[in-house]
Design an enzyme around this catalytic site. Structure first.
Site, PDB file in Angstrom:
ATOM      1  N   ASP A  15      -6.062   4.101 -12.556  1.00  0.00           N
ATOM      2  CA  ASP A  15      -6.624   3.136 -13.540  1.00  0.00           C
ATOM      3  C   ASP A  15      -7.950   3.393 -14.141  1.00  0.00           C
ATOM      4  OD1 ASP A  15      -4.559   0.687 -12.606  1.00  0.00           O
ATOM      5  OD2 ASP A  15      -4.657   1.699 -11.098  1.00  0.00           O
TER       6      ASP A  15
ATOM      7  N   LEU B 191       0.888  -1.169   0.070  1.00  0.00           N
ATOM      8  CA  LEU B 191       0.017   0.053  -0.011  1.00  0.00           C
ATOM      9  C   LEU B 191       0.818   1.324   0.186  1.00  0.00           C
ATOM     10  CD1 LEU B 191      -2.418  -1.130   2.779  1.00  0.00           C
ATOM     11  CD2 LEU B 191      -2.940  -1.389   0.261  1.00  0.00           C
ATOM     12  N   HIS B 192       0.247   2.220  -0.692  1.00  0.00           N
ATOM     13  CA  HIS B 192       1.029   3.682  -0.617  1.00  0.00           C
ATOM     14  C   HIS B 192       0.006   4.600  -0.421  1.00  0.00           C
ATOM     15  CE1 HIS B 192      -0.706   3.693  -4.643  1.00  0.00           C
ATOM     16  NE2 HIS B 192       0.054   2.661  -4.959  1.00  0.00           N
ATOM     17  N   GLU B 193       0.312   5.860  -0.452  1.00  0.00           N
ATOM     18  CA  GLU B 193      -0.416   7.100  -0.072  1.00  0.00           C
ATOM     19  C   GLU B 193      -1.797   7.035  -0.992  1.00  0.00           C
ATOM     20  OE1 GLU B 193      -1.001   9.025   2.217  1.00  0.00           O
ATOM     21  OE2 GLU B 193       0.817   8.092   3.506  1.00  0.00           O
ATOM     22  N   GLY B 194      -1.668   6.515  -2.289  1.00  0.00           N
ATOM     23  CA  GLY B 194      -2.849   6.282  -3.219  1.00  0.00           C
ATOM     24  C   GLY B 194      -3.997   5.367  -2.551  1.00  0.00           C
ATOM     25  N   HIS B 195      -3.427   4.280  -2.189  1.00  0.00           N
ATOM     26  CA  HIS B 195      -4.409   3.295  -1.593  1.00  0.00           C
ATOM     27  C   HIS B 195      -4.900   4.116  -0.234  1.00  0.00           C
ATOM     28  CE1 HIS B 195      -1.706   0.317  -3.357  1.00  0.00           C
ATOM     29  NE2 HIS B 195      -2.780   0.018  -3.841  1.00  0.00           N
TER      30      HIS B 195
ATOM     31  N   GLY C 146      -9.314   4.314  -7.342  1.00  0.00           N
ATOM     32  CA  GLY C 146      -8.395   5.290  -7.776  1.00  0.00           C
ATOM     33  C   GLY C 146      -8.560   5.455  -9.357  1.00  0.00           C
TER      34      GLY C 146
HETATM   35  O1  PAF Z   1      -6.313  -1.758  -8.842  1.00  0.00           O
HETATM   36  C1  PAF Z   1      -6.018  -2.949  -8.420  1.00  0.00           C
HETATM   37  O2  PAF Z   1      -5.222  -2.974  -7.504  1.00  0.00           O
HETATM   38  C2  PAF Z   1      -6.697  -4.325  -8.865  1.00  0.00           C
HETATM   39  O3  PAF Z   1      -6.790  -4.382 -10.128  1.00  0.00           O
HETATM   40  C3  PAF Z   1      -7.659  -4.693  -8.130  1.00  0.00           C
HETATM   41  C4  PAF Z   1      -9.109  -3.909  -8.345  1.00  0.00           C
HETATM   42  C5  PAF Z   1      -7.472  -4.843  -6.543  1.00  0.00           C
HETATM   43  C6  PAF Z   1      -8.182  -6.075  -8.601  1.00  0.00           C
HETATM   44  O4  PAF Z   1      -7.115  -6.969  -8.297  1.00  0.00           O
END
Ligand code: PAF
Length: 278
Positions: free
Chosen positions: A149, A32-36, A146
């Site tokens: 993507d 995980l990074h700040e985006g998540h 986000g």
């Molecule tokens: O964006 C992501 O990290 C992945 O594509 C997701 C949505 C968790 C599905 O595996």
């Protein structure tokens, strides 16, 4: 309080049935990074219970991609999610998500074959399949994802609509480093000189906005100037596309609200980014 860690589908389903209030869900592949974390913060604001999944989904990687080297650090992820007071972390095993007799795929037509789908033809089938499974297990009211993507967001919204899932996606803004690089778990692969070269993604998108502000609207002309900027940074373009954000169809002239997305290979790492033209 520490989030409850759940690694079995059965336990997740049992717990879910007991939950009350609005359920927010942040699907991730970990590292995980700040985006998540910005997605988690948004989920905390908008919902009562927040569930984060961590699962490196093998079916969205093709054979020549980075599944085996994809960065992982579950202990750190747990610590970061503990700091944000997430309620549940769901991290199922491969064997549970894809047992040996697994045979069903969820496939969204057409919009999965353009942009990233051209060079990653089976990628979105993996994404839609795993997210459909996660929705069935977690039954969230809102899913937080986000805009980096961007195509994934559009594809998943289409799936949710077409399959009548009772959930919705909240798209959240791209989080960038101070110098403009969009946060991505894959930035970890870059050397320090690669890291500098990677700034050309954001710089080329900002150039497009500047050219549009100055009155240029031809997609071809703008793409050509973006191409020069990127190639001068010794990066390889997979695609640059100007498109309608709803249909993902190419548009020949920029208009306010259209998107420009690109995928660029920096050293050996494929990075993506996009901008909404305003
Ligand atoms: O964006 C992501 O990290 C992945 O594509 C997701 C949505 C968790 C599905 O595996």
């Amino acid at each position: 309080m520490k989030p409850k860690l759940i690694n079995s589908i059965e336990e997740m389903s049992v717990i879910r049935k007991q939950l009350k209030g609005k359920i927010g869900f942040v699907p991730t592949m970990g590292f995980l990074h700040e985006g998540h974390l910005s997605l988690v913060k948004e989920a905390k604001k908008k919902t009562d219970v927040v569930i984060v999944s961590i699962f490196v989904n093998p079916t969205q990687f093709s054979a020549n991609e980075d599944l085996s080297t994809y960065p992982r650090n579950i202990e750190r992820d747990i610590e970061l999610l503990t700091n944000l007071e997430v309620d549940y972390i769901f991290f199922p095993t491969n064997e549970q998500m894809y047992p040996d007799d697994f045979k069903t795929w969820v496939n969204v037509d057409k919009i999965t074959q353009v942009l990233c789908g051209k060079s990653r033809p089976t990628h979105f089938r993996g994404v839609t399949t795993i997210v459909a499974k996660l929705i069935n297990i977690i039954d969230p009211d809102l899913i937080f994802m986000g805009e980096k993507d961007f195509q994934q967001l559009v594809v998943l919204k289409q799936m949710i609509k077409d399959l009548n899932f009772r959930t919705d996606i909240v798209g959240c803004s791209i989080v960038r480093e101070k110098d403009g690089l969009a946060l991505s778990s894959r930035n970890k692969y870059l050397s320090s000189s690669g890291r500098k070269k990677a700034l050309c993604l954001n710089k080329s998108l900002l150039l497009a906005q500047k050219l549009y502000n100055e009155g240029l609207t031809s997609s071809n002309e703008i793409i050509s100037q973006m191409t020069n900027l990127i190639e001068n940074n010794e990066c390889i373009i997979d695609y640059i596309e100007v498109f309608d954000p709803k249909t993902l169809e190419h548009i020949p002239e920029l208009v306010g609200g259209c998107r420009i997305a690109l995928a660029v290979i920096v050293e050996n790492t494929r990075l993506i980014d996009n901008i909404k033209i305003v």
